[in-house]
Design an enzyme around this catalytic site. Structure first.
Site, PDB file in Angstrom:
ATOM      1  N   VAL A 125       0.815  -1.250  -0.079  1.00 34.50           N
ATOM      2  CA  VAL A 125       0.047  -0.007   0.108  1.00 34.50           C
ATOM      3  C   VAL A 125       0.877   1.131   0.172  1.00 34.50           C
ATOM      4  O   VAL A 125       1.488   1.272   0.757  1.00 34.50           O
ATOM      5  CB  VAL A 125      -0.835   0.133   1.189  1.00 34.50           C
ATOM      6  CG1 VAL A 125      -1.919   1.266   1.248  1.00 34.50           C
ATOM      7  CG2 VAL A 125      -1.682  -1.386   1.397  1.00 34.50           C
TER       8      VAL A 125
ATOM      9  N   TYR B 256      -4.535   1.586  10.206  1.00 33.04           N
ATOM     10  CA  TYR B 256      -5.277   0.602   9.794  1.00 33.04           C
ATOM     11  C   TYR B 256      -6.407   0.181  10.915  1.00 33.04           C
ATOM     12  O   TYR B 256      -7.364  -0.320  10.566  1.00 33.04           O
ATOM     13  CB  TYR B 256      -4.553  -0.671   9.447  1.00 33.04           C
ATOM     14  CG  TYR B 256      -3.735  -0.721   8.070  1.00 33.04           C
ATOM     15  CD1 TYR B 256      -4.423  -0.425   6.910  1.00 33.04           C
ATOM     16  CD2 TYR B 256      -2.242  -0.508   8.182  1.00 33.04           C
ATOM     17  CE1 TYR B 256      -3.543  -0.561   5.835  1.00 33.04           C
ATOM     18  CE2 TYR B 256      -1.651  -0.561   7.000  1.00 33.04           C
ATOM     19  CZ  TYR B 256      -2.507  -0.367   5.748  1.00 33.04           C
ATOM     20  OH  TYR B 256      -1.534  -0.273   4.556  1.00 33.04           O
TER      21      TYR B 256
ATOM     22  N   ASP C  78       3.324  -2.059   9.113  1.00 30.88           N
ATOM     23  CA  ASP C  78       4.625  -1.618   9.801  1.00 30.88           C
ATOM     24  C   ASP C  78       4.019  -0.629  11.298  1.00 30.88           C
ATOM     25  O   ASP C  78       3.006  -0.105  11.129  1.00 30.88           O
ATOM     26  CB  ASP C  78       5.524  -0.461   9.004  1.00 30.88           C
ATOM     27  CG  ASP C  78       6.121  -1.324   8.127  1.00 30.88           C
ATOM     28  OD1 ASP C  78       6.792  -2.104   8.387  1.00 30.88           O
ATOM     29  OD2 ASP C  78       6.008  -0.980   6.650  1.00 30.88           O
TER      30      ASP C  78
ATOM     31  N   GLN D 257       4.131   2.167  12.096  1.00 32.22           N
ATOM     32  CA  GLN D 257       3.877   3.488  11.949  1.00 32.22           C
ATOM     33  C   GLN D 257       2.410   3.608  11.422  1.00 32.22           C
ATOM     34  O   GLN D 257       2.030   4.684  11.237  1.00 32.22           O
ATOM     35  CB  GLN D 257       4.812   4.541  11.342  1.00 32.22           C
ATOM     36  CG  GLN D 257       5.153   4.134  10.118  1.00 32.22           C
ATOM     37  CD  GLN D 257       6.034   3.167   9.689  1.00 32.22           C
ATOM     38  OE1 GLN D 257       6.466   2.297  10.757  1.00 32.22           O
ATOM     39  NE2 GLN D 257       6.767   2.875   8.675  1.00 32.22           N
TER      40      GLN D 257
END
Lengths: 168, 168
Positions: A105, A148, A141, A143
């Site tokens: 993404v 999400y 990840d 960060q």
């Protein structure tokens, strides 16, 4: 940013015909496309990934990965001179039945923090749901875990843990 | 359990021709097959999943998931009367290039704790590596996290987190 508001406001139903390969327009604004077309210039994709500092990957393998992904979504800006520019990308692998996993993404830094990543992910969820896939997974990840989470993704539900194996 | 020892002992190189659709035999023991053949009785697979208490899933969707998996591995016991019985299963989705995700790993309770799950996973890793896939992922229930850890799977590397989205 009317086009984004229209895209992202969950109370507004954006017809999928509008989101799929068609333009989201707003007077006086550059236009943004979401596209499912996989026929993209892989060097332009590499350039986009360079912009966010990702390690380069062999083009031949990227081509294969795109071919064998269940879903590939690209985001385009169309400027006044009608030229389009790749500003976002994501893809998902799937068994076409139960599970999908979202990979790669990316949103161009100039277009980040404007809700476009959220729109891209909502578009992906919508498309996967249309295919009756109910378990959507990804590896985030640190960060972007909160990003999400705000989209409804859950961390370690019932203690289920994401695990990785790499060649030693 | 000579056949398992041969299968699992990392110092013994088991030719892939032997592991792939052919029998691993040991005098006086039932024979065990690993197979890549997807043509299996889905009701027998359902029965195997029942044995480990998994929720039933529509056969039509299981068929589709198997069709669209990158890799499907079944484990069979062949008894003296030559009849074979499905005792293990696992599959992986993949983009055929970078990533694979392993799903639905199951070993019949009667055959658990004998190294067969380990053998199955090592077989899957081997097959995925042969396809030049280097990032193998899975989502592990809490009680099998240590099992996968012993196989070399890493939890949350560099803080990367597995996340899930389910329909609300």
């Amino acid at each position: 940013m009317g086009f984004l508001k229209r895209l992202l406001n969950p109370t507004v139903d954006v017809p999928s015909a509008q989101l799929n390969d068609s333009q989201l327009e707003s007077a006086g604004q550059p236009r943004i496309f979401f596209s499912l077309d996989r026929d993209l210039d892989l060097y332009e994709l590499e350039e986009l990934c360079d912009q966010v500092g990702w390690a380069r990957r062999p083009i031949r393998k990227v081509r294969k990965a795109i071919q064998h992904s269940f879903l590939v979504v690209t985001v385009w800006e169309v400027r006044n001179d009608k030229r389009r520019r790749l500003i976002g990308f994501a893809r998902a692998t799937s068994d076409c039945a139960f599970n999908a996993t979202v990979w790669d993404v990316v949103i161009h830094p100039q277009f980040q923090s404007q809700g476009l990543g959220k729109g891209l992910m909502q578009f992906i969820i919508k498309k996967l749901r249309e295919s009756d896939i109910s378990n959507i997974t990804l590896f985030a990840d640190p960060q972007v875990v909160d990003f999400y989470r705000r989209l409804g993704f859950i961390l370690d539900p019932e203690g289920i843990k994401g695990m990785f194996w790499y060649p030693s």
